[in-house]
Design an enzyme around this catalytic site. Structure first.
Site, PDB file in Angstrom:
ATOM      1  N   GLY A 465       0.844  -1.183   0.000  1.00 17.94           N
ATOM      2  CA  GLY A 465       0.000   0.000   0.000  1.00 17.94           C
ATOM      3  C   GLY A 465       0.884   1.240   0.000  1.00 17.94           C
ATOM      4  O   GLY A 465       0.412   2.381   0.037  1.00 17.94           O
ATOM      5  N   ASN A 586       8.337  10.037  -5.320  1.00 16.25           N
ATOM      6  CA  ASN A 586       6.990  10.408  -5.742  1.00 16.25           C
ATOM      7  C   ASN A 586       6.317  11.162  -4.591  1.00 16.25           C
ATOM      8  O   ASN A 586       5.992  10.571  -3.559  1.00 16.25           O
ATOM      9  CB  ASN A 586       6.185   9.141  -6.106  1.00 16.25           C
ATOM     10  CG  ASN A 586       4.779   9.464  -6.574  1.00 16.25           C
ATOM     11  OD1 ASN A 586       4.127  10.372  -6.071  1.00 16.25           O
ATOM     12  ND2 ASN A 586       4.300   8.700  -7.546  1.00 16.25           N
ATOM     13  N   THR A 589       2.852   9.557  -3.162  1.00 13.19           N
ATOM     14  CA  THR A 589       2.916   8.366  -2.315  1.00 13.19           C
ATOM     15  C   THR A 589       3.776   8.641  -1.076  1.00 13.19           C
ATOM     16  O   THR A 589       3.522   8.091  -0.006  1.00 13.19           O
ATOM     17  CB  THR A 589       3.467   7.161  -3.102  1.00 13.19           C
ATOM     18  OG1 THR A 589       4.708   7.526  -3.712  1.00 13.19           O
ATOM     19  CG2 THR A 589       2.493   6.721  -4.175  1.00 13.19           C
ATOM     20  N   GLN A 593       2.822   8.175   2.928  1.00 19.95           N
ATOM     21  CA  GLN A 593       3.606   7.420   3.904  1.00 19.95           C
ATOM     22  C   GLN A 593       3.910   8.241   5.142  1.00 19.95           C
ATOM     23  O   GLN A 593       3.799   7.770   6.274  1.00 19.95           O
ATOM     24  CB  GLN A 593       4.928   6.965   3.277  1.00 19.95           C
ATOM     25  CG  GLN A 593       4.785   5.772   2.369  1.00 19.95           C
ATOM     26  CD  GLN A 593       4.198   4.598   3.106  1.00 19.95           C
ATOM     27  OE1 GLN A 593       4.811   4.057   4.012  1.00 19.95           O
ATOM     28  NE2 GLN A 593       2.995   4.220   2.755  1.00 19.95           N
ATOM     29  N   GLY A 657      14.250   6.377   2.184  1.00 19.28           N
ATOM     30  CA  GLY A 657      13.231   5.534   2.837  1.00 19.28           C
ATOM     31  C   GLY A 657      12.330   6.380   3.708  1.00 19.28           C
ATOM     32  O   GLY A 657      12.798   7.222   4.483  1.00 19.28           O
ATOM     33  N   GLU A 660       8.868   4.624   7.689  1.00 23.27           N
ATOM     34  CA  GLU A 660       8.847   4.504   9.141  1.00 23.27           C
ATOM     35  C   GLU A 660       9.168   5.791   9.896  1.00 23.27           C
ATOM     36  O   GLU A 660       8.735   5.971  11.034  1.00 23.27           O
ATOM     37  CB  GLU A 660       9.791   3.366   9.567  1.00 23.27           C
ATOM     38  CG  GLU A 660       9.191   2.038   9.130  1.00 23.27           C
ATOM     39  CD  GLU A 660      10.159   0.873   9.133  1.00 23.27           C
ATOM     40  OE1 GLU A 660      10.160   0.123  10.100  1.00 23.27           O
ATOM     41  OE2 GLU A 660      10.904   0.693   8.150  1.00 23.27           O
TER      42      GLU A 660
HETATM   43 MO1  MOS Z   1       8.928  -2.502   8.999  1.00 19.56          MO
HETATM   44  S1  MOS Z   1       8.474  -2.828  10.985  1.00 19.56           S
HETATM   45  O1  MOS Z   1      10.642  -2.585   9.070  1.00 19.56           O
HETATM   46  O2  MOS Z   1       8.279  -3.854   8.196  1.00 19.56           O
END
Ligand code: MOS
Length: 700
Positions: A465, A586, A589, A593, A657, A660
Site C-alpha cells: 500500500g 513520488n 505516495t 507514507q 526511505g 517509518e
Molecule cells: Mo517494517 S516494521 O521494518 O516492516
C-alpha cells in the site's frame, strides 16, 4: 560517492498504478484468490497461558458433516525443521502462551471450520504462568544483540560522574505501551499442494516479501525453494507484522497438505491477530541527561527494560537512537529483556526508533524547561559533527534545517510561553525530533526485457500500500531514459527475480538499486534500439554499497494540543512534520507514507493501548472495538513537508526511505505539547484524560 540518477519521472506526483483496481475492488488479495473448490481452515488455540496438552478430543468436530480434516500436535506431520519455535506448528504438546496454535480444522466452509474448531475439547496440565513486565525482576537478561544486529549495550565516557557534577540533570523513567500492528487486511493465505502432496506448494500469502516468505516455509517443510511459489500482488498493510511469516502461514501450508490438490484458505480473525502476528513490546526507559548551563549535553543515557517470549527471542532496539541523535561526551545505552509466558513480539513500524524516540525526546523537553532554553534551540545546540556512536561522518544530516523550517511553518515562538488558555481549552505546543536509519539490503535482482516497444521490469518486490507499483516504474524509466508510460513493472511473485523484504524502509532503496543496475546493463548490452526479447538481469551493485558514512533520515514534528480544563479531553488539532529523507521519488505516495506514520504516532500518543491481563496472560482488549486506533474524527490538520536533500552516499536514487520515520518522535511531541498546555508531564503512554485530569487546577 554515487552520481545520482538524473530525475525525470522521479520527483513527479504520479497517481498510483494500482489505484483504480483497488477502488473498484478488482485487485485480488490473498484470501480472495480465485481457486477451484476451496476448503477453509480455522485454528484451534490454547486457552491456558502455560502448560502441557494432555489430550485433545476431536470426535465432535470430525462428526460434523463437511469437516475434512482435524490436525492436532498428536497426529500432525512431523516437520523437518523445528528450531524456530514459532514456526514449528503442532510439533509439541507444550503451551508457551495463551492463544498458541494447537490445532487446525479444515472444512467445506469457513463457518463450519470455525464451528468445528470450537468443538475440539482440550485437556491441559496447566502450569502457573508469568507475564508481568517490570524493571525490578531478578531474571532480566542481556540478549546477545538487539534487533537489526545492533550491540546490546554501548558505553563511552563516564555518565555517573557527569550526572553528579553537571549543572542541570534530568533523571526520569518513561514507558511506552503494548502496541499491535493491526493492518486492515488480516494475515491470510490460500495454500495449494500439487495432488501428490509433497511436490509443489503454491502460497497466495499476504506478505511483505514473497522471497523471504518462501525461504522460511521451505526451511520449515524441508523443501528446496524452487518447489514453492509465493504470490502476493497486493497487501492491505503490514507495518512489519507481515515482514516475517508468522505461524499462521505454516499452519495453512500444513492444513493444505492434508488435502493435496485442494486449495485451503486460512485468514486469521482480528482477535487471533492479537496473539499470533507479533506486536510491539511495552518498554520501560530510564533516562539520564546531564547538561551545562548552556544546554550542552555532558551525558545521555538510556537503560531499557522490555519483554520477550520465553520460546522465541525478540529484542526491540529501543536504546539505539539515543546512541546517535545528539552530541555528548558521556553516553550509555543498555537493553534488558524479561522472558515471559506471552505471545512473541516482533517488528512493528520503526522497531527501536519508534519507542526509542519517546523517552529521550520527552527528557530533552524536561531539560529545556529546567534550563529555560527553547526546546528547538536545545536540540540545535547538541547537533553532533559526526555520528557520536560510530564516529563516521554523516552521509547527510539536516535535522537543524528540519527544526528551523518546521518552527517557521508551525509558527513556533522561540521565546515562549508555549501554553495559553482559550475558553475551556488549555492550549500548548510541543516539538520532537524524528529519525530513521537509511538501509539498503545487500541483495535483490531485477530483470529488464524489451517487449513490443515497451519495457518490462520484473522483481519480486512487495507493495504494502506504500506505492512500489508506482515508484519502481519511475526509477526504471529514468534509468532506461524512456517515458514512464512505456515501462511495466511486475512484482509480488517468486517467479520474478529475488527481492528483499519490504522492511526497514529499505524496499525502494534496494529494489530501485537493482532496477537501475539492470537498466544500465541492458543499455550497455543492447544500446537504445533493442529487439523484442532482449533481456538482462542486474543485482544491487555491491561496489556501490557505502559503509563509510552514517546514513539516516531526520525530521522534526510540531504539535498543538488542546486539553479541556474541565474534562481533560485531549485533542490534537495540528501536527506538522518536516523531514529530510533524501530524494523523494513520488511526492504523492511519499506524503501518504509520512502522514500515515504521523497518524500512527498520534494514535500511539493518545489512543492505542494494549491492556494485558496478567492473570489470564492475554491482551484484554484484543479487538478493534476495545483497542482504539486513531480514526478520522481524531485527526485534525496533519502536514508533512520535506527538504530538497541531496545525498550521494545512500544509493543511486539518493532516496532514504520514508515508511517509518513519520511514526518516530510524534508521541513525544504530543506529550510535550500536553505538558505546555497543562503543566502535567505524562511519562507513560498513552496520554489519556485520567493522567492529565488529576494535575489540572480549578474546580472539580
Ligand atoms: Mo517494517 S516494521 O521494518 O516492516
Amino acid at each position: 560517492m554515487t552520481e545520482l540518477l538524473e530525475p525525470r519521472a522521479i520527483g513527479q506526483a504520479l497517481v498510483r498504478r494500482d489505484g483504480v483496481d483497488k477502488v473498484r475492488g478488482t485487485a485480488v488479495y490473498a484470501f480472495e484468490t480465485p481457486v477451484e473448490h476451496p476448503a477453509y481452515a480455522h485454528p484451534v488455540q490454547s486457552t491456558v497461558a502455560r502448560g502441557r496438552i494432555t489430550a485433545m478430543d476431536t470426535s465432535a468436530a470430525e462428526a460434523l458433516d463437511g469437516v475434512l480434516a482435524v490436525l492436532t500436535p498428536f497426529d500432525a506431520e512431523r516437520l523437518p525443521a523445528t528450531e524456530d519455535w514459532e514456526y514449528a506448528v503442532l510439533q509439541t504438546d507444550q503451551v508457551a502462551f495463551r492463544g498458541q496454535l494447537i490445532g487446525v480444522v479444515v472444512a467445506e466452509t469457513s463457518e463450519l471450520a470455525r464451528q468445528a474448531a470450537d468443538a475440539v475439547t482440550v485437556s491441559y496440565d496447566e502450569q502457573p504462568h508469568d507475564a508481568v513486565l517490570s524493571a525490578g525482576r531478578d531474571d532480566l537478561y542481556a540478549p546477545e544483540q538487539v534487533n537489526a544486529g545492533h550491540p546490546t549495550d554501548s558505553a563511552e565516557g563516564d555518565v555517573a560522574t557527569a550526572m553528579a557534577t553537571a549543572e542541570v540533570t534530568v533523571e526520569q523513567t518513561y514507558e511506552t505501551q503494548l502496541l499491535f500492528n493491526n493492518p486492515i487486511e488480516p494475515h491470510a493465505t490460500t495454500a495449494l499442494w500439487d495432488p501428490a502432496g509433497e511436490g509443489f506448494l503454491t502460497l497466495w500469502d499476504s506478505t511483505q516479501g514473497v522471497h523471504p516468505d518462501r525461504a522460511a516455509v521451505a526451511e520449515v517443510f524441508g523443501l528446496p525453494e524452487d518447489r514453492i511459489r509465493v504470490v502476493c500482488p497486493y497487501v492491505g498493510g503490514g507495518f512489519g507484522s507481515k515482514g516475517n511469516p508468522h505461524a499462521n502461514v505454516m499452519l495453512a501450508a500444513m492444513a493444505a497438505r492434508a488435502l493435496p490438490g485442494r486449495p485451503v484458505k486460512l485468514a486469521l480473525t482480528r482477535q487471533q491477530m492479537f496473539f499470533l502476528t507479533g506486536y510491539r513490546t511495552p518498554t520501560i526507559q530510564r533516562m539520564q541527561l546531564a547538561a551545562d548551563s548552556q544546554g550542552r549535553l555532558q551525558a545521555i543515557a538510556i537503560d531499557v527494560v522490555e519483554q520477550t517470549s520465553k520460546v522465541k527471542e525478540f529484542a526491540e532496539q529501543t536504546g539505539v537512537p539515543t546512541r546517535m541523535m545528539y552530541a555528548s561526551p558521556s553516553r550509555r545505552s543498555t537493553h534488558r529483556l524479561a522472558p515471559l509466558d506471552v505471545p512473541i513480539p516482533s517488528w512493528m513500524r520503526a522497531p527501536g526508533e519508534c519507542p526509542g524516540m519517546f523517552g529521550p525526546e520527552v527528557a530533552l523537553d524536561e531539560l529545556a524547561e529546567s534550563l529555560g532554553i527553547d526546546p528547538v534551540e536545545l536540540r540545535i545546540r547538541n547537533e553532533p559533527e559526526v555520528d557520536p556512536d560510530t564516529k563516521k561522518p554523516w552521509s547527510s544530516r539536516h535535522l537543524v534545517e528540519c527544526l528551523r523550517e518546521g518552527a517557521e511553518r508551525f509558527g513556533w515562538d522561540p521565546r515562549g510561553p508555549r501554553g495559553h488558555r482559550d475558553g475551556a481549552w488549555l492550549v500548548g505546543t510541543g516539538v520532537a525530533s524524528s529519525v530513521y536509519p537509511t538501509m539498503r539490503q545487500a541483495t535483490s535482482t531485477a530483470t529488464v526485457r524489451f517487449e513490443d516497444g515497451r519495457y518490462a521490469v520484473e522483481i519480486g518486490a512487495a507493495d504494502l500500500g506504500t506505492g512500489a507499483w508506482t515508484v519502481l516504474p519511475q526509477i526504471a524509466a529514468d534509468a532506461l531514459g524512456v517515458d514512464v508510460a512505456d515501462v511495466d513493472v511486475r512484482i509480488g511473485d517468486t517467479r520474478y527475480p529475488t527481492a528483499s523484504v519490504a522492511g526497514g524502509s529499505s524496499g525502494t532503496n534496494t529494489w530501485g538499486s537493482a532496477i537501475v543496475q539492470a537498466a544500465r546493463e541492458f543499455r550497455g548490452k543492447y544500446g537504445t534500439d533493442p529487439h523484442p526479447g532482449d533481456e538482462v538481469s542486474g543485482d544491487v551493485d555491491q561496489a556501490a554499497l557505502d559503509s563509510d558514512h552514517a546514513a539516516y533520515a531526520f525530521g522534526a514534528q510540531f504539535v498543538e494540543a488542546r486539553v479541556n480544563a474541565d474534562t481533560g479531553e485531549i485533542r490534537v488539532p495540528r501536527l506538522i512534520g518536516v523531514f529530510a529523507a533524501g530524494r523523494i521519488i513520488n511526492p504523492r505516495t511519499a506524503r501518504s507514507q509520512l502522514i500515515g506514520g504521523m497518524t500512527m504516532g498520534l494514535s500511539m500518543a493518545l489512543h492505542e493501548n494494549g491492556v494485558f491481563d496478567t492473570r489470564l496472560g492475554q491482551t484484554a482488549n484484543h479487538d478493534l472495538g476495545e483497542y482504539h486506533i486513531t480514526v478520522n474524527a481524531d485527526v485534525g490538520e496533519i502536514e508533512a513537508h520535506w527538504l530538497d536533500e541531496h545525498d550521494p552516499w545512500v544509493n543511486v536514487m539518493g532516496s532514504k526511505g520514508i515508511g517509518e520515520i513519520g511514526i518516530t518522535g510524534t508521541a513525544a511531541a504530543v506529550v510535550n505539547a500536553v505538558y505546555a498546555a497543562t503543566g502535567v508531564r505524562v511519562r507513560k503512554l498513552p496520554v489519556t484524560l485520567d493522567k492529565v485530569l488529576t494535575g489540572l487546577d480549578g474546580p472539580r
